[in-house]
Design a protein around this motif. Sequence first.
Motif, short mmCIF file in Angstrom:
data_model
loop_
_atom_site.label_atom_id
_atom_site.label_comp_id
_atom_site.label_asym_id
_atom_site.label_seq_id
_atom_site.Cartn_x
_atom_site.Cartn_y
_atom_site.Cartn_z
N GLU A 284 0.83 -1.19 0.00
CA GLU A 284 0.00 0.00 0.00
C GLU A 284 0.88 1.25 0.00
N PRO A 285 0.40 2.33 -0.62
CA PRO A 285 1.18 3.57 -0.59
C PRO A 285 1.32 4.08 0.84
N CYS A 286 2.55 4.39 1.22
CA CYS A 286 2.80 4.90 2.57
C CYS A 286 2.80 6.42 2.55
N ARG A 287 2.19 7.01 3.56
CA ARG A 287 2.36 8.44 3.80
C ARG A 287 3.56 8.58 4.71
N GLY A 316 9.04 11.33 0.76
CA GLY A 316 9.19 9.88 0.66
C GLY A 316 10.16 9.37 1.70
N ARG A 322 14.90 2.59 2.11
CA ARG A 322 14.62 1.76 0.94
C ARG A 322 15.67 0.65 0.82
#
Length: 421
Positions: A284-287, A316, A322
Amino acid sequence: MANSTGNIIDYVSRRTASFDERPFNDVDALVLASLAYQRMPAAVPTLETALERHGTFAARVRDLPSYRKRAGVSMLGALRALLRAPFPAVTLADAYAALDGGDFAHDAGYTGLADPELTEALFAGAAANPRFAPIRVGGVRERFSEEDQTQFAAMTMLLPDGTLAVAFRGTDTSFVGWKEDFNMAFQYPVPAQRSAAEYVAHVAGLWRGDLILLGHSKGGNLAVYAAMHADDEVRARIRRVYSLDGPGFPDEVVAGEEYRAVADRVVKIVPETSIVGMILETPEPCRVVRSNEWGLMQHLAFSWRVRGDAFVEAPGVSASSRYFNRSLNQWLAGMSAEQRERAVDALFAVLGASERKGLLGLRDVGPKQVAAMLGTFAGLSDEDRRHLVEAATLLVKASLSIGGDPGEREERDDDSRDAER
């Protein structure tokens, strides 16, 4: 605070508008998730009490005279409780009044990694704030088992509009809690995940209303798991699911139907250098939010920056976050479930043999010492030993966040960087 930044303590101290004026938001979710690290006083009813008294129609009939006396309601009001289970609870203000300063300590009622004084300040601010003080809290359940490697706790908070906010506690300072987290690398589900699904089923069966599931760290993972495994009727009542820097799930899980059924309601929020929230798959896209800490310390909820009613967002996650995500997931993908289990068992066998009592005991241990301890464990390849030292280093860094002298913390951080080289 509209134009300046602060943290969740500043937020509960200054933002006093009611939920009618300002609906429930992301910062509110982090506040409730952070309060869940504090063990509630005996005045807060347990889920077991609610199930015993109100879990069935027959139980409600038996409890009717006692309920009328406890609640001080008329006979008509008591009869209504036969059709709809009442929510036995106390307000957050009353819960705070039932605690004393000694309860906010690691050897008393506080279970998180942050400084207990921060949680006490958060609780005090919430108890004095007309936005939070009337929230009713009940349905407390705690389970801890060294034998089953289980650490689980949850509570339910009734918001003024009738919404049930279910808060799952994140990992505590025990080795049992952290080993259960590591077990997620090879075991699905872990006992705490099953406990979370069972808890939501009980809460939804007892009480009506929409549901918000939330948690910080492992609590966020439990919130998502419970939503995934709710039956269709309960799932339809779930408005949002907050995973606040919570770990993800194996790739076969996030590719499945159960996950897809709730994915549109999952709100995942992580700090810039998220470590915990990057473990396992996170589709899911993370805030991403700003923090006033660095590295693993950004996991601490009190470091997240707040402006007005929202988090201060970043574009980001960092390159280091990452990289950690890729490296860890590639390492796990290259191991069988048996190899993962053996590595985790080895790590915690060594830590357990050190006679340290959880992360609190690791505060005085540097990664170099942990590396030496692991070096005595037979049957590990050089690569396995290196990865275990990396994992142990994360645990030591987490322990450094639990209070301590800032100068000592800086010195230990230098030691951690030396070990990583």
